[in-house]
Write an enzyme that holds these catalytic residues in place. Structure first.
Site, PDB file in Angstrom:
ATOM      1  N   GLY A 126       0.856  -1.135  -0.044  1.00  0.00           N
ATOM      2  CA  GLY A 126      -0.088   0.062   0.053  1.00  0.00           C
ATOM      3  C   GLY A 126       0.886   1.310  -0.081  1.00  0.00           C
ATOM      4  O   GLY A 126       2.010   1.339  -0.406  1.00  0.00           O
ATOM      5  N   LEU A 127       0.439   2.175   0.666  1.00  0.00           N
ATOM      6  CA  LEU A 127       1.305   3.652   0.653  1.00  0.00           C
ATOM      7  C   LEU A 127       1.440   4.119  -0.703  1.00  0.00           C
ATOM      8  O   LEU A 127       2.361   4.640  -1.021  1.00  0.00           O
ATOM      9  CB  LEU A 127       2.162   3.581   1.735  1.00  0.00           C
ATOM     10  CG  LEU A 127       1.932   3.168   3.002  1.00  0.00           C
ATOM     11  CD1 LEU A 127       3.170   3.261   3.776  1.00  0.00           C
ATOM     12  CD2 LEU A 127       1.064   4.279   3.716  1.00  0.00           C
ATOM     13  N   CYS A 128       0.561   3.893  -1.639  1.00  0.00           N
ATOM     14  CA  CYS A 128       0.976   4.397  -3.001  1.00  0.00           C
ATOM     15  C   CYS A 128      -0.378   5.240  -3.765  1.00  0.00           C
ATOM     16  O   CYS A 128      -0.449   5.038  -4.738  1.00  0.00           O
ATOM     17  CB  CYS A 128       0.975   3.249  -4.158  1.00  0.00           C
ATOM     18  SG  CYS A 128      -0.039   1.751  -3.988  1.00  0.00           S
ATOM     19  N   GLY A 129      -0.914   5.882  -2.841  1.00  0.00           N
ATOM     20  CA  GLY A 129      -2.216   6.736  -3.481  1.00  0.00           C
ATOM     21  C   GLY A 129      -3.404   5.906  -3.871  1.00  0.00           C
ATOM     22  O   GLY A 129      -3.775   4.884  -3.165  1.00  0.00           O
ATOM     23  N   ALA A 316       3.640   5.791  -8.202  1.00  0.00           N
ATOM     24  CA  ALA A 316       2.406   6.271  -7.367  1.00  0.00           C
ATOM     25  C   ALA A 316       2.962   6.470  -5.948  1.00  0.00           C
ATOM     26  O   ALA A 316       2.342   7.370  -5.338  1.00  0.00           O
ATOM     27  CB  ALA A 316       1.351   5.321  -7.609  1.00  0.00           C
TER      28      ALA A 316
END
Length: 362
Positions: A126-129, A316
């Site tokens: 995660g942590l990719c917008g 991203a």
């Protein structure tokens, strides 16, 4: 006989809400009142400032890690595209020459579509917008279109985020879950290719579609759908709407360093397509040639999709961590202003206590 005196003080903040007053007095324009959500004591504000400082370090480090990885991922994408496109041209010419001969080509057989296999490729972390949400929305839209047409579908989920998403959904039939690795490999592409090949050859599905995020640049990526099987007779990879996914002259952005800072250089990717002879003579059996090229076609297309998705995910994440770092800097500045105001108010109150005590003793 000395008497003990104690004083209490209460500070009341009066916010300036009259726009006429701020326009008349320029000193009020330079004052920035603290945010409404910041109402903490000095110790609590200090703890929040330290927490934001640590978060800023983490997000900045993640941004630099993603920036370092995306260079290698972008080079892999750029080096894979010419091979995949040339292989498609070669397969197109061979299949076109074999149309007059009695050669069975199962992967080019066009059947009435009753069921479609959707290979959904998402990110591993995660942590990719909105990277993962974009491909999930694309998959949801495609599944709704197939249901409206009365066509069945099955899913092949690739990536940890995709697996977690479809496991939470009740009623969705997922044929296979594929766990990805830290970076795309030929082994991972082979696992997906074997699953797709068995579904299409056994006629469980009549069409196979790849859903992935195409890497355009460091600031742009597009979720796309293109048909993997049956092999299109045009020799190019087209999406569901008939638009070509491959581009002869593709613009990309190369991440480099200049003067110790990250910079972006714009460049162009030109794919030179060589011509083939109109009449090909086969020294070996054409069926053997196709049996050797078709698995290579599946592996190359799936590996290319994995590399495109991986590069888009890193881009991203780099942009998301950059925005998070900027937000942390701004929030830290607001908390520092609130901390200084609380500290100044406390010092002022202590001075007032000392002055009032001195006046009472005299």
């Amino acid at each position: 006989m000395a008497s003990s005196l104690s004083f209490t003080y209460h500070l009341v903040n009066f916010p300036i809400s009259d726009p006429k007053l701020t326009n008349r007095n320029p000193t009020f324009q330079s004052l920035k009142l603290p945010l409404p959500s910041i109402h903490c004591r000095i110790r609590k504000l200090r703890q929040r400032i330290d927490t934001i400082k640590n978060i800023q370090k983490v997000t900045e480090a993640m941004k630099l890690v993603a920036a370092a990885k995306i260079r290698r991922a972008q080079e892999a994408v750029i080096s894979t595209r010419p091979f995949a496109e040339t292989l498609l041209d070669m397969l197109y010419n061979i299949t076109q020459q074999l149309q007059l001969e009695d050669v069975d080509i199962p992967l080019t057989e066009i059947r009435p579509v009753k069921k479609v296999a959707l290979v959904v490729i998402a990110g591993e972390r995660g942590l990719c917008g909105g990277f993962n949400n974009g491909i999930f929305k694309k998959a949801e839209t495609r599944m709704a279109e197939l249901m409206n047409l009365g066509i069945g579908y099955t899913l092949i989920s690739v990536g940890k985020k995709s697996n977690a998403y479809f496991r939470r959904r009740k009623g969705e039939f997922v044929d296979r879950f594929v766990e990805g690795e830290s970076s795309p490999t030929a082994k991972e592409a082979q696992v997906i290719a074997d699953a797709v090949f068995s579904l299409f050859i056994s006629e469980e599905v009549d069409k196979v579609e790849l859903l992935y995020t195409k890497f355009v640049s460091l600031i742009k990526s597009d979720p796309v759908i293109h048909t993997l099987l049956p092999l299109t007779s045009k020799g190019e990879v087209f999406d569901v709407n008939g638009r070509s996914v491959d581009v002869d002259e593709d613009e990309f952005f190369r991440l480099t360093t200049k003067g110790g800072k990250l910079t972006v250089v714009r460049d162009h990717l030109r794919v030179k397509k060589g011509g083939f002879l109109p009449n090909l003579e086969f020294e070996q059996d054409p069926a053997q040639i196709l049996d050797a090229l078709m698995p290579l076609y599946l592996n190359s297309q799936i590996l290319r999709a994995l590399q495109e998705s991986f590069a888009s995910e890193l881009a991203a994440r780099m942009n998301a961590m950059s925005s998070a770092t900027d937000n942390a800097v701004e929030l830290r500045r607001d908390l520092s202003i609130a901390y200084n105001r609380e500290r100044q108010a406390k010092i002022t109150g202590e001075i007032l206590e000392i002055v009032a005590g001195a006046d009472a003793l005299t």
